[in-house]
Write a protein that holds these residues in place. Structure first.
Motif, PDB file in Angstrom:
ATOM      1  N   GLU A  91      -4.031 -14.371  -2.540  1.00  0.00           N
ATOM      2  CA  GLU A  91      -3.345 -13.182  -2.897  1.00  0.00           C
ATOM      3  C   GLU A  91      -4.235 -12.165  -3.426  1.00  0.00           C
ATOM      4  OE1 GLU A  91      -0.918 -12.371  -7.310  1.00  0.00           O
ATOM      5  OE2 GLU A  91      -0.787 -14.215  -6.408  1.00  0.00           O
ATOM      6  N   LEU A  94      -5.082 -10.263  -0.211  1.00  0.00           N
ATOM      7  CA  LEU A  94      -4.262  -9.414   0.219  1.00  0.00           C
ATOM      8  C   LEU A  94      -3.943  -8.173  -0.639  1.00  0.00           C
ATOM      9  CD1 LEU A  94      -1.397  -8.819   1.847  1.00  0.00           C
ATOM     10  CD2 LEU A  94      -0.200 -10.033   0.051  1.00  0.00           C
ATOM     11  N   ALA A  95      -4.444  -8.235  -2.003  1.00  0.00           N
ATOM     12  CA  ALA A  95      -4.283  -7.029  -2.802  1.00  0.00           C
ATOM     13  C   ALA A  95      -5.352  -6.032  -2.311  1.00  0.00           C
ATOM     14  CB  ALA A  95      -4.324  -7.454  -4.286  1.00  0.00           C
ATOM     15  N   ARG A  97      -6.742  -5.788   0.318  1.00  0.00           N
ATOM     16  CA  ARG A  97      -6.617  -4.869   1.634  1.00  0.00           C
ATOM     17  C   ARG A  97      -5.420  -4.132   1.592  1.00  0.00           C
ATOM     18  NH1 ARG A  97      -7.622 -10.721   5.299  1.00  0.00           N
ATOM     19  NH2 ARG A  97      -9.819 -10.253   5.718  1.00  0.00           N
ATOM     20  N   ASN A  98      -4.578  -4.519   0.752  1.00  0.00           N
ATOM     21  CA  ASN A  98      -3.331  -3.606   0.379  1.00  0.00           C
ATOM     22  C   ASN A  98      -3.776  -2.052  -0.193  1.00  0.00           C
ATOM     23  OD1 ASN A  98      -1.214  -5.106   1.779  1.00  0.00           O
ATOM     24  ND2 ASN A  98      -0.729  -6.075  -0.345  1.00  0.00           N
ATOM     25  N   ASN A  99      -5.121  -2.479  -0.981  1.00  0.00           N
ATOM     26  CA  ASN A  99      -5.456  -1.140  -1.518  1.00  0.00           C
ATOM     27  C   ASN A  99      -6.705  -0.384  -0.714  1.00  0.00           C
ATOM     28  OD1 ASN A  99      -4.861  -0.718  -4.802  1.00  0.00           O
ATOM     29  ND2 ASN A  99      -4.622  -2.814  -4.444  1.00  0.00           N
ATOM     30  N   ASP A 184      -5.532  -2.719 -10.196  1.00  0.00           N
ATOM     31  CA  ASP A 184      -4.555  -2.929  -9.290  1.00  0.00           C
ATOM     32  C   ASP A 184      -4.973  -4.445  -8.568  1.00  0.00           C
ATOM     33  OD1 ASP A 184      -3.392  -0.732  -9.854  1.00  0.00           O
ATOM     34  OD2 ASP A 184      -4.143   0.701  -8.421  1.00  0.00           O
TER      35      ASP A 184
END
Length: 263
Positions: A91, A94-95, A97-99, A184
């Motif tokens: 998780e 993923l956070a 890479r999403n940022n 974040d």
């Protein structure tokens, strides 16, 4: 929230002895574990509420990355990374890479210790970020710790209970991506504690472990990273005036950071 704890500060040192003696004699540190490996030699000492300080000495391999890191800093001890415990490492990835970041040195094949890192050149934090999903303490991952019995004849006896280390303190030239990484991605609660005279200081906290106080000033050059850690013998602490406390203290040479006593 991906991270639930600021678990420890890792400091690169030429050898364990001098910094360990300081941490035991002055802060009541308790030896947790230590290992010698070709790449590096890590050991940890624990303090109140199980906050840790990790010491990373060069390993036996001439190409040891800790040896190179120390050489790049003139051979002096200096902070290397801060470790955050996360509930789910995938998780967190993923956070990340999403940022807009890319994790480095992912190691996901050990079911009891799964980790990744964020490079300071990407985050602008001035220190390497390690995020770990762990089901066991590192000291339990090896079949034996040769330093738990008789292997540290020079280790002084603790003269008091371990102190608390309620915060780590660092400076940045600008906020940049720092809040995005800490809030974040790593789920910190961010509270601004000071703004004035061009300075901006915020406190980042998690459910467990130390808080991280970061301060910025547009006149600063370069990224300073971790500069100090706060000690607390008892009672409660306030972050008011923390920057002034740090400024008043001298660097502890064997650690490469300042140790600030909080009233």
């Amino acid at each position: 929230m991906t991270a639930y704890e600021l678990d420890h500060l890792a400091i690169a040192v030429p050898s364990w002895r001098a910094p360990t003696e300081y941490l035991v004699e002055h802060l009541g540190g308790m030896w947790k574990h230590g290992f010698e490996m070709p790449e590096f030699n890590p050991c940890q000492l624990s303090f109140a509420e199980d906050m840790r300080i990790e010491l990373l000495a060069p390993g036996s391999d001439e190409s040891s990355f800790i040896g190179r890191y120390l050489a790049a800093g003139g051979g002096r001890p200096r902070p290397h990374h801060i470790t955050f415990k996360v509930k789910d490492v995938e998780e967190t990835i993923l956070a990340v890479r999403n940022n807009g970041f890319e994790p480095i040195q992912l190691r996901l094949d050990n079911e009891v210790w799964r980790e990744g890192f964020l490079h300071p050149k990407d985050t602008g934090l001035g220190f390497l970020v390690q995020f770990v999903e762990a089901t066991e303490d590192p000291g339990e991952l090896a079949s034996s710790d040769p330093f738990k019995s008789g292997g540290l004849s020079w280790l002084p006896a603790a003269t008091g209970a371990p102190v608390g280390i309620p915060f780590l303190f660092g400076r940045l030239p600008a906020w940049g991506s720092a809040p995005r990484v800490l809030v974040d991605i790593l789920g910190a609660e961010m509270v601004e504690v000071e703004r004035g005279d061009g300075w901006s200081t915020s406190r980042f906290s998690w459910n467990q472990g130390a808080d991280l106080l970061l301060t910025t000033h547009p006149g600063q050059s370069g990224v300073h990273g971790v500069e100090a850690m706060g000690r607390l013998d008892g009672g409660e602490w306030s972050d008011a005036g923390c920057r002034a406390l740090v400024d008043e203290n001298a660097l502890v040479d064997v650690l490469g950071v300042k140790v600030v006593s909080v009233p």
